[in-house]
Design a protein around this motif. Structure first.
Motif, PDB file in Angstrom:
ATOM      1  N   ALA A 164     -21.886  73.126 -19.672  1.00 14.77           N
ATOM      2  CA  ALA A 164     -20.855  73.207 -20.714  1.00 14.77           C
ATOM      3  C   ALA A 164     -20.669  71.843 -21.368  1.00 14.77           C
ATOM      4  N   ALA A 165     -20.483  71.840 -22.667  1.00 15.61           N
ATOM      5  CA  ALA A 165     -20.169  70.617 -23.394  1.00 15.61           C
ATOM      6  C   ALA A 165     -18.699  70.261 -23.165  1.00 15.61           C
ATOM      7  N   PRO A 166     -18.303  69.022 -23.454  1.00 17.17           N
ATOM      8  CA  PRO A 166     -16.869  68.704 -23.384  1.00 17.17           C
ATOM      9  C   PRO A 166     -16.047  69.760 -24.133  1.00 17.17           C
ATOM     10  N   SER A 167     -15.026  70.268 -23.465  1.00 20.45           N
ATOM     11  CA  SER A 167     -14.233  71.386 -23.997  1.00 20.45           C
ATOM     12  C   SER A 167     -12.764  71.033 -23.903  1.00 20.45           C
ATOM     13  N   MET A 168     -12.045  71.189 -25.008  1.00 15.63           N
ATOM     14  CA  MET A 168     -10.659  70.721 -25.023  1.00 15.63           C
ATOM     15  C   MET A 168      -9.829  71.462 -26.057  1.00 15.63           C
ATOM     16  N   LEU A 169      -8.535  71.487 -25.799  1.00 19.53           N
ATOM     17  CA  LEU A 169      -7.559  71.920 -26.787  1.00 19.53           C
ATOM     18  C   LEU A 169      -7.102  70.705 -27.584  1.00 19.53           C
ATOM     19  N   HIS A 170      -7.019  70.862 -28.912  1.00 22.84           N
ATOM     20  CA  HIS A 170      -6.533  69.796 -29.779  1.00 22.84           C
ATOM     21  C   HIS A 170      -5.308  70.274 -30.543  1.00 22.84           C
ATOM     22  N   TYR A 171      -4.350  69.389 -30.693  1.00 17.76           N
ATOM     23  CA  TYR A 171      -3.251  69.637 -31.617  1.00 17.76           C
ATOM     24  C   TYR A 171      -3.150  68.433 -32.540  1.00 17.76           C
ATOM     25  N   PHE A 172      -3.274  68.689 -33.833  1.00 13.43           N
ATOM     26  CA  PHE A 172      -3.221  67.634 -34.843  1.00 13.43           C
ATOM     27  C   PHE A 172      -2.138  68.002 -35.844  1.00 13.43           C
ATOM     28  N   ALA A 173      -1.290  67.019 -36.209  1.00 12.36           N
ATOM     29  CA  ALA A 173      -0.185  67.329 -37.111  1.00 12.36           C
ATOM     30  C   ALA A 173       0.247  66.082 -37.876  1.00 12.36           C
ATOM     31  N   GLN A 174       0.861  66.348 -39.023  1.00  8.26           N
ATOM     32  CA  GLN A 174       1.569  65.334 -39.794  1.00  8.26           C
ATOM     33  C   GLN A 174       2.992  65.866 -39.991  1.00  8.26           C
ATOM     34  N   PRO A 175       3.840  65.762 -38.970  1.00  7.06           N
ATOM     35  CA  PRO A 175       5.170  66.382 -39.046  1.00  7.06           C
ATOM     36  C   PRO A 175       6.039  65.795 -40.145  1.00  7.06           C
ATOM     37  N   VAL A 176       5.864  64.505 -40.400  1.00 10.25           N
ATOM     38  CA  VAL A 176       6.562  63.802 -41.479  1.00 10.25           C
ATOM     39  C   VAL A 176       5.518  62.979 -42.221  1.00 10.25           C
ATOM     40  N   ASN A 177       5.679  62.839 -43.519  1.00  7.11           N
ATOM     41  CA  ASN A 177       4.698  62.085 -44.292  1.00  7.11           C
ATOM     42  C   ASN A 177       4.430  60.721 -43.675  1.00  7.11           C
ATOM     43  N   SER A 178       3.143  60.382 -43.552  1.00  8.67           N
ATOM     44  CA  SER A 178       2.654  59.095 -43.040  1.00  8.67           C
ATOM     45  C   SER A 178       2.724  58.972 -41.534  1.00  8.67           C
ATOM     46  N   HIS A 179       3.216  59.991 -40.833  1.00  5.22           N
ATOM     47  CA  HIS A 179       3.283  59.965 -39.372  1.00  5.22           C
ATOM     48  C   HIS A 179       2.337  61.052 -38.832  1.00  5.22           C
ATOM     49  N   PHE A 180       1.321  60.625 -38.078  1.00  2.29           N
ATOM     50  CA  PHE A 180       0.294  61.535 -37.591  1.00  2.29           C
ATOM     51  C   PHE A 180       0.268  61.517 -36.065  1.00  2.29           C
ATOM     52  N   ILE A 181       0.029  62.695 -35.474  1.00  2.00           N
ATOM     53  CA  ILE A 181      -0.111  62.777 -34.027  1.00  2.00           C
ATOM     54  C   ILE A 181      -1.356  63.601 -33.687  1.00  2.00           C
ATOM     55  N   SER A 182      -1.964  63.266 -32.552  1.00  2.00           N
ATOM     56  CA  SER A 182      -3.117  63.997 -32.042  1.00  2.00           C
ATOM     57  C   SER A 182      -2.961  64.119 -30.535  1.00  2.00           C
ATOM     58  N   LEU A 183      -2.978  65.332 -30.036  1.00  2.00           N
ATOM     59  CA  LEU A 183      -2.843  65.593 -28.605  1.00  2.00           C
ATOM     60  C   LEU A 183      -4.053  66.391 -28.149  1.00  2.00           C
ATOM     61  N   ALA A 199      -6.281  67.923 -24.604  1.00  2.00           N
ATOM     62  CA  ALA A 199      -6.256  68.221 -23.175  1.00  2.00           C
ATOM     63  C   ALA A 199      -7.530  68.974 -22.820  1.00  2.00           C
ATOM     64  N   GLY A 200      -8.248  68.479 -21.798  1.00  2.00           N
ATOM     65  CA  GLY A 200      -9.473  69.146 -21.379  1.00  2.00           C
ATOM     66  C   GLY A 200     -10.471  68.160 -20.821  1.00  2.00           C
ATOM     67  N   THR A 201     -11.750  68.474 -20.994  1.00  2.00           N
ATOM     68  CA  THR A 201     -12.827  67.578 -20.581  1.00  2.00           C
ATOM     69  C   THR A 201     -13.331  66.831 -21.804  1.00  2.00           C
ATOM     70  N   PHE A 202     -13.514  65.514 -21.653  1.00  2.00           N
ATOM     71  CA  PHE A 202     -13.908  64.670 -22.762  1.00  2.00           C
ATOM     72  C   PHE A 202     -15.303  64.090 -22.520  1.00  2.00           C
ATOM     73  N   TYR A 203     -15.745  63.251 -23.452  1.00  2.00           N
ATOM     74  CA  TYR A 203     -16.988  62.513 -23.275  1.00  2.00           C
ATOM     75  C   TYR A 203     -16.738  61.362 -22.278  1.00  2.00           C
ATOM     76  N   ASN A 204     -17.784  60.634 -21.928  1.00  2.00           N
ATOM     77  CA  ASN A 204     -17.697  59.546 -20.954  1.00  2.00           C
ATOM     78  C   ASN A 204     -17.259  60.046 -19.579  1.00  2.00           C
ATOM     79  N   ASP A 205     -17.531  61.329 -19.286  1.00  2.00           N
ATOM     80  CA  ASP A 205     -17.227  61.917 -17.967  1.00  2.00           C
ATOM     81  C   ASP A 205     -15.746  61.832 -17.619  1.00  2.00           C
ATOM     82  N   ARG A 206     -14.871  62.004 -18.598  1.00  2.00           N
ATOM     83  CA  ARG A 206     -13.437  61.964 -18.346  1.00  2.00           C
ATOM     84  C   ARG A 206     -12.823  63.338 -18.602  1.00  2.00           C
TER      85      ARG A 206
END
Length: 362
Positions: free
Chosen positions: A167-186, A188-195
């Motif tokens: 399996a390739a790295p597999s993850m849930l992503h949440y990306f949002a701009q709740p207010v102008n100019s403010h960005f968040i990225s969350l 959760a899962g398996t990432f690259y670099n064996d993390r």
């Protein structure tokens, strides 16, 4: 409305590969919302949209382009001048009322290489691991997606990862701009670099300003897949860093200073010098931490040919961004962060800056 009605505009863009196209036809303006996943640069997407819809679109001052990223509107760019404006309440309301996540996206499969290299050992001076990843992103809700796929090993004389399909790295992503100019990225899962674990980013970035500021943190652990066999260690590696980035105004270069605790409880600082090109990005960096001192380079670009196959409901393409980094210190992980399944916020938002958009289009 420049010779076409809203439905015709939507169909023209859909046939050209645009997704989640929304046309807001006001009395004195035309707003075109879209996502285009083949290009790294949103400027190229807006230019392509104007070419698809006709040359008059490019110079029409009453046309506004609102590009999206992962089902999130980023901002508005005026046709003709491509001046940036933050999203208005009307923009947000229109998108919220008309966005249809499950209906307006293709099933997109992406091919990308994974390359890890180490140089300098006498017995084996060039050690490398080369895999081909076929993955896909499934949109579940506004800004929420699942990325997963398979890893096909091609060669490996670097580590004991083996040559089994996995399996390739597999993850849930949440990306949002709740207010102008403010960005968040969350993520959760398996990432690259064996993390594996949790990763959270926040960034304040006015897309018409040379300055941006970011915070990132998470908790991760080591994992390894051998075909269907899975091994992991406790998720107890904390990292937390802060950074500031400044567009210098000189040949579209940026300086980025990052400080804090990197992976493996490695405390220190890192300085990046980043140069943007129309088709690529090149960076030099130096770092000093408790684990040592290092330097190196990184680059990012879209892989040729882009689209391979495309239908109304499915497409196969190469990745819109292949990013690779080399550091001369291969013994200790100095100022290291892991890769997630999407660009880091600083790397993403750099391409939406008004000065860079105008450079590419005008």
């Amino acid at each position: 409305m420049l010779g076409m009605n809203a439905q015709q505009l939507k169909e023209e863009l859909g046939q050209a590969g645009f997704e989640n196209v929304l046309i807001n036809d006001g009395e004195d303006s035309l707003k075109i919302l879209f996502e285009y996943r083949e290009f790294r640069q949103p400027a190229h997407s807006m230019r392509y949209a104007s070419l698809v819809l006709g040359r008059e679109m490019e110079e029409a001052n009453n046309v506004t382009y609102i590009p999206q990223y992962h089902n999130v509107p980023m901002g508005s760019y005026s046709g003709g001048t491509y001046q940036f404006n933050a999203l208005s309440p009307q923009h947000r309301d229109y998108f919220r009322e008309n966005n249809q996540v499950f209906k307006n996206y293709r099933w997109s499969f992406r091919l990308q290489p994974e390359i890890v290299s180490r140089f300098g050992y006498y017995e084996d001076p060039f050690e490398t691991k080369f895999n081909i990843i076929l993955d896909t992103r499934i949109y579940l809700a506004r800004g929420l997606s699942l990325q997963t796929g398979i890893t096909v090993p091609v060669s490996n004389n670097l580590d004991n990862h083996g040559m089994k399909l996995r399996a390739a790295p597999s993850m849930l992503h949440y990306f949002a701009q709740p207010v102008n100019s403010h960005f968040i990225s969350l993520s959760a899962g398996t990432f690259y670099n064996d993390r594996y674990g949790l990763d959270l980013e926040y960034r304040y970035a006015r897309l018409d300003s040379p300055w941006s500021f970011g915070l990132a943190g998470g908790v991760t652990g080591f994992y390894r897949l051998y075909g269907l066999e899975y091994y992991n260690e406790p998720m107890d590696d904390l990292y937390a860093v802060a950074d500031v980035e400044w567009r210098t105004g000189i040949e579209h270069t940026s300086l980025k200073l990052t400080a804090g605790q990197f992976l493996y409880e490695d405390k220190g600082v890192r300085l990046d010098l980043i140069k943007q090109f129309a088709a690529a990005e090149l960076g030099l960096f130096a770092a000093r931490t408790e684990n040592g001192t290092t330097g190196g380079f990184q680059f990012a670009f879209a892989l040729f040919p882009g689209k391979i196959l495309r239908g109304k409901k499915m497409e196969l393409r190469t990745t819109e961004e292949f990013r690779w980094e080399y550091t001369y210190n291969n013994e200790s992980p100095v100022a290291q962060q892991f890769r997630i399944g999407m660009p880091r916020l600083a790397d993403l938002l750099r391409n939406y800056n008004e000065a860079w958009i105008n450079k590419l289009i005008n």
